[in-house]
Write a protein that holds these residues in place. Sequence first.
Motif, PDB file in Angstrom:
ATOM      1  N   GLN A   6       0.811  -1.212   0.000  1.00  0.00           N
ATOM      2  CA  GLN A   6       0.000   0.000   0.000  1.00  0.00           C
ATOM      3  C   GLN A   6       0.847   1.265   0.000  1.00  0.00           C
ATOM      4  N   ARG A   7       2.100   1.119   0.379  1.00  0.00           N
ATOM      5  CA  ARG A   7       2.975   2.310   0.415  1.00  0.00           C
ATOM      6  C   ARG A   7       3.308   2.763  -0.993  1.00  0.00           C
ATOM      7  N   SER A   8       3.712   3.999  -1.091  1.00  0.00           N
ATOM      8  CA  SER A   8       4.101   4.560  -2.385  1.00  0.00           C
ATOM      9  C   SER A   8       5.621   4.518  -2.504  1.00  0.00           C
ATOM     10  N   TYR A   9       6.120   4.150  -3.690  1.00  0.00           N
ATOM     11  CA  TYR A   9       7.568   4.057  -3.926  1.00  0.00           C
ATOM     12  C   TYR A   9       7.917   4.787  -5.216  1.00  0.00           C
ATOM     13  N   PHE A  10       9.188   5.047  -5.402  1.00  0.00           N
ATOM     14  CA  PHE A  10       9.594   5.702  -6.662  1.00  0.00           C
ATOM     15  C   PHE A  10       9.383   4.769  -7.849  1.00  0.00           C
ATOM     16  N   PHE A  11       9.173   3.475  -7.588  1.00  0.00           N
ATOM     17  CA  PHE A  11       8.962   2.518  -8.678  1.00  0.00           C
ATOM     18  C   PHE A  11       7.489   2.102  -8.801  1.00  0.00           C
ATOM     19  N   ASP A  12       6.576   2.978  -8.343  1.00  0.00           N
ATOM     20  CA  ASP A  12       5.139   2.666  -8.424  1.00  0.00           C
ATOM     21  C   ASP A  12       4.692   2.356  -9.848  1.00  0.00           C
ATOM     22  N   GLU A  13       5.315   2.993 -10.827  1.00  0.00           N
ATOM     23  CA  GLU A  13       4.923   2.765 -12.229  1.00  0.00           C
ATOM     24  C   GLU A  13       5.686   1.599 -12.844  1.00  0.00           C
ATOM     25  N   GLY A  14       6.487   0.924 -12.041  1.00  0.00           N
ATOM     26  CA  GLY A  14       7.261  -0.218 -12.531  1.00  0.00           C
ATOM     27  C   GLY A  14       8.615   0.212 -13.071  1.00  0.00           C
ATOM     28  N   ILE A  15       9.436  -0.781 -13.385  1.00  0.00           N
ATOM     29  CA  ILE A  15      10.791  -0.533 -13.894  1.00  0.00           C
ATOM     30  C   ILE A  15      11.039  -1.514 -15.035  1.00  0.00           C
ATOM     31  N   ARG A  16      11.542  -0.999 -16.131  1.00  0.00           N
ATOM     32  CA  ARG A  16      11.914  -1.895 -17.237  1.00  0.00           C
ATOM     33  C   ARG A  16      13.324  -2.414 -17.001  1.00  0.00           C
ATOM     34  N   PHE A  17      13.515  -3.696 -17.305  1.00  0.00           N
ATOM     35  CA  PHE A  17      14.862  -4.267 -17.156  1.00  0.00           C
ATOM     36  C   PHE A  17      15.026  -5.475 -18.054  1.00  0.00           C
ATOM     37  N   LYS A  18      16.158  -5.493 -18.750  1.00  0.00           N
ATOM     38  CA  LYS A  18      16.581  -6.702 -19.461  1.00  0.00           C
ATOM     39  C   LYS A  18      18.097  -6.761 -19.376  1.00  0.00           C
ATOM     40  N   CYS A  19      18.604  -7.864 -18.855  1.00  0.00           N
ATOM     41  CA  CYS A  19      20.057  -7.990 -18.720  1.00  0.00           C
ATOM     42  C   CYS A  19      20.699  -8.040 -20.103  1.00  0.00           C
ATOM     43  N   PRO A 117      23.451  -0.997 -17.799  1.00  0.00           N
ATOM     44  CA  PRO A 117      22.783  -0.544 -19.023  1.00  0.00           C
ATOM     45  C   PRO A 117      21.480  -1.278 -19.319  1.00  0.00           C
ATOM     46  N   GLY A 118      21.195  -2.335 -18.551  1.00  0.00           N
ATOM     47  CA  GLY A 118      19.955  -3.080 -18.783  1.00  0.00           C
ATOM     48  C   GLY A 118      18.737  -2.424 -18.159  1.00  0.00           C
ATOM     49  N   ILE A 119      18.956  -1.533 -17.178  1.00  0.00           N
ATOM     50  CA  ILE A 119      17.838  -0.873 -16.494  1.00  0.00           C
ATOM     51  C   ILE A 119      17.242   0.178 -17.428  1.00  0.00           C
ATOM     52  N   GLY A 120      15.906   0.137 -17.530  1.00  0.00           N
ATOM     53  CA  GLY A 120      15.225   1.079 -18.422  1.00  0.00           C
ATOM     54  C   GLY A 120      14.927   0.466 -19.779  1.00  0.00           C
ATOM     55  N   THR A 121      15.346  -0.783 -19.980  1.00  0.00           N
ATOM     56  CA  THR A 121      15.093  -1.467 -21.256  1.00  0.00           C
ATOM     57  C   THR A 121      14.341  -2.773 -20.974  1.00  0.00           C
ATOM     58  N   GLY A 122      13.662  -3.275 -21.994  1.00  0.00           N
ATOM     59  CA  GLY A 122      13.085  -4.616 -21.913  1.00  0.00           C
ATOM     60  C   GLY A 122      11.799  -4.718 -21.117  1.00  0.00           C
ATOM     61  N   HIS A 123      11.632  -5.845 -20.461  1.00  0.00           N
ATOM     62  CA  HIS A 123      10.395  -6.209 -19.764  1.00  0.00           C
ATOM     63  C   HIS A 123      10.051  -5.203 -18.659  1.00  0.00           C
ATOM     64  N   LEU A 124       8.750  -4.872 -18.585  1.00  0.00           N
ATOM     65  CA  LEU A 124       8.304  -3.984 -17.517  1.00  0.00           C
ATOM     66  C   LEU A 124       7.967  -4.809 -16.274  1.00  0.00           C
ATOM     67  N   PHE A 125       8.743  -4.629 -15.220  1.00  0.00           N
ATOM     68  CA  PHE A 125       8.451  -5.250 -13.933  1.00  0.00           C
ATOM     69  C   PHE A 125       7.554  -4.282 -13.166  1.00  0.00           C
ATOM     70  N   THR A 126       6.357  -4.742 -12.798  1.00  0.00           N
ATOM     71  CA  THR A 126       5.423  -3.871 -12.085  1.00  0.00           C
ATOM     72  C   THR A 126       5.873  -3.707 -10.632  1.00  0.00           C
ATOM     73  N   LYS A 127       5.235  -2.772  -9.967  1.00  0.00           N
ATOM     74  CA  LYS A 127       5.494  -2.579  -8.533  1.00  0.00           C
ATOM     75  C   LYS A 127       5.277  -3.909  -7.790  1.00  0.00           C
ATOM     76  N   ALA A 128       4.197  -4.622  -8.142  1.00  0.00           N
ATOM     77  CA  ALA A 128       3.908  -5.902  -7.462  1.00  0.00           C
ATOM     78  C   ALA A 128       5.027  -6.914  -7.743  1.00  0.00           C
ATOM     79  N   ASP A 129       5.499  -6.979  -8.990  1.00  0.00           N
ATOM     80  CA  ASP A 129       6.598  -7.901  -9.327  1.00  0.00           C
ATOM     81  C   ASP A 129       7.822  -7.596  -8.457  1.00  0.00           C
ATOM     82  N   ILE A 130       8.144  -6.315  -8.371  1.00  0.00           N
ATOM     83  CA  ILE A 130       9.354  -5.899  -7.648  1.00  0.00           C
ATOM     84  C   ILE A 130       9.210  -6.202  -6.152  1.00  0.00           C
TER      85      ILE A 130
END
Length: 138
Positions: A6-19, A117-130
């Motif tokens: 329920q808390r708010s985080y800077f990654f509320d909108e998710g984070i894209r990442f692909k190694c 360099p993988g952060i910001g690219t690829g699959h979107l990990f949602t807040k719930a995933d993270i």
Amino acid sequence: MTGLDQRSYFFDEGIRFKCRRCGDCCTGDPGIVRVNESEIADIAEYLNMPVSAVVETFLYSWGNGHSIKEAGDGRCLFFEDGCRIYPVRPNQCRTFPFWFANLRSEARWIKICSQCPGIGTGHLFTKADILNVLKKNM
Ligand code: SF4
């Protein structure tokens, strides 16, 4: 839902990442990479080596378990022109960059972004995933 969700985080909108498998996080400064018994067995099978040889060659005792040795230049001893054990890499490697230490503050996250360099690219990990990754590794 728990309080964490329920808390708010800077990654509320998710984070894209692909190694990109560039190896930047496996080289340079040394660090602890925890490896449990089951992961050691998987690595031994993958490398077709006895468990005892994997432990002696690549690992050292750390806490209640083991961590991976580093070469003289600080790189992970499994890293040689890429990760030699990528399909069976330990959970700690598998869950990078979604570690509590990296996500505990936005300032820390910004630093990690500049190193991977993988952060910001690829699959979107949602807040719930993270949050699920963080909870599993608590
Ligand atoms: S620095 Fe990022 S992109 Fe490069 S190997 Fe590590 S996780 Fe993958």
